[in-house]
Design an enzyme around this catalytic site. Sequence first.
Site, PDB file in Angstrom:
ATOM      1  N   HIS A   1       0.862  -1.185   0.000  1.00  0.00           N
ATOM      2  CA  HIS A   1       0.000   0.000   0.000  1.00  0.00           C
ATOM      3  C   HIS A   1       0.896   1.232   0.000  1.00  0.00           C
ATOM      4  CE1 HIS A   1      -2.765   2.984   1.802  1.00  0.00           C
ATOM      5  NE2 HIS A   1      -3.770   2.185   1.474  1.00  0.00           N
TER       6      HIS A   1
ATOM      7  N   ASP B   1       2.959  -4.952   8.248  1.00  0.00           N
ATOM      8  CA  ASP B   1       1.681  -4.240   8.196  1.00  0.00           C
ATOM      9  C   ASP B   1       0.562  -5.270   8.218  1.00  0.00           C
ATOM     10  OD1 ASP B   1      -0.624  -2.896   7.547  1.00  0.00           O
ATOM     11  OD2 ASP B   1       0.022  -2.330   5.535  1.00  0.00           O
TER      12      ASP B   1
ATOM     13  N   GLN C   1      -4.565  -5.548   6.701  1.00  0.00           N
ATOM     14  CA  GLN C   1      -5.473  -6.406   5.931  1.00  0.00           C
ATOM     15  C   GLN C   1      -5.533  -7.832   6.453  1.00  0.00           C
ATOM     16  OE1 GLN C   1      -7.549  -5.431   3.563  1.00  0.00           O
ATOM     17  NE2 GLN C   1      -6.845  -3.316   3.718  1.00  0.00           N
TER      18      GLN C   1
ATOM     19  N   LYS D   1     -10.760  -1.840  10.514  1.00  0.00           N
ATOM     20  CA  LYS D   1     -10.886  -3.049   9.697  1.00  0.00           C
ATOM     21  C   LYS D   1     -11.220  -4.268  10.561  1.00  0.00           C
ATOM     22  CE  LYS D   1      -7.472  -1.133   6.500  1.00  0.00           C
ATOM     23  NZ  LYS D   1      -8.311  -0.742   5.353  1.00  0.00           N
TER      24      LYS D   1
ATOM     25  N   CYS E   1      -4.751   2.476  -3.635  1.00  0.00           N
ATOM     26  CA  CYS E   1      -3.498   2.965  -3.030  1.00  0.00           C
ATOM     27  C   CYS E   1      -2.381   1.948  -3.215  1.00  0.00           C
ATOM     28  CB  CYS E   1      -3.689   3.285  -1.554  1.00  0.00           C
ATOM     29  SG  CYS E   1      -4.756   4.692  -1.242  1.00  0.00           S
TER      30      CYS E   1
END
Length: 404
Positions: A121, A198, A201, A224, A362
């Site tokens: 991203h 990260d 997600q 999320k 993104c």
Amino acid sequence: MLDINKIRADFPILKREVNGKPLVYFDNAATSQTPQVVIDAIVDYYSNYNSNIHRGVHTLSQEATDAYEVARKKVQAHFNAKHDYEMILTAGTTHAINIVATGFTQFVTKGDEIIVSALEHHSNIVPWQMLCERTGAELKVIPMNEEGSLQMDVYETLVSKKTKLVFMNHVSNALGTVNPIDFVIKKAHAVGAAVLIDGAQATPHMKPDVQALDVDFYVASAHKLCGPTGVGLLYGKEEWLNKLPPYQGGGDMIDQVTFEKTTYAGLPFKFEAGTPNICGGIAFGVALDYMNSIGFENIATYEKELLDYATNALKQIEGLRIYGEADEKTAVISFNVGTIHPYDIGTIVDKLGIAVRTGHHCAQPIMNFYNIPGTVRASFAFYNTKDEIDIFVEAVKRAVMMLS
């Protein structure tokens, strides 16, 4: 087995209509929906004990402080951090990444290397480019292949004694690919490099154990995970957090302040300057409680059913191409149909009550790799159904017919 009707009843927004049609919400990779129990926690805070934390002796301040720190312990338990003070509550994933990228300015010099992946991203690219501009370090990129997986053989050639930091998303937001972070972490540590993962997600679909991963930093966002926007986490190993300088100066992150010198508070407060999103942090803890009550194994199993069902149904549409078909992926499908622009499909299905994401997500380097302007992205959550997928597939067929 999940009781989907009972779960859906927990989410008031799923009862609404959009453009005269029942809402079908397939934009979960951007933001998940919020269950009533989390909404109630937000209302309860502002109705009954709204106050600033860590600073007051009065009852409301103490109640708010206790609730906020209980939430931190919930986050610690969820990710299995060794200490609660290793969990920094942030404004979100991007904020958390920038804390580390800015702090590493004093650990990186000209000639050093930072490794990122081609699946990142923009939030996972731009801060590291800025770090390289400040320090003269070089940014290396792990390439991807046509199926949307990273080329790990190339990673092995990139990592070296010059590598100071490796950054990778756990799951690609654009393609759903689950990356081999265990392998990445071990290879990086073998040359003395730190690793930041990260998890924005990944965390809606699985439950990472930061100690088992032996990861140096792990970041994620509450919105999320059925929580509110504007709050997230930065996990860091204690030794790394102690070495990093504060990201911002202000109230609550200090020990002593004089005009001659300021000393800083210990963890986690060194990185939590100013009044935080108190309500958001408390609600984040409630959201984690809710998702754990459903069970992440149950979530993963059910979402895999949705992914397989939708994949098979969409592949029946002539000219449709799915981008990102790695063997291991989460419930995300990015696709295009022929030469039709994804924005046009997204606009038409919205008129039919269906929320999907269109564009580059993104993740422009991924789109450049495939030589496309963007994709239609449908992303599923544990409160979605196969009936909704059927509605979506028919809507895509209708859009294709109208646009062809």
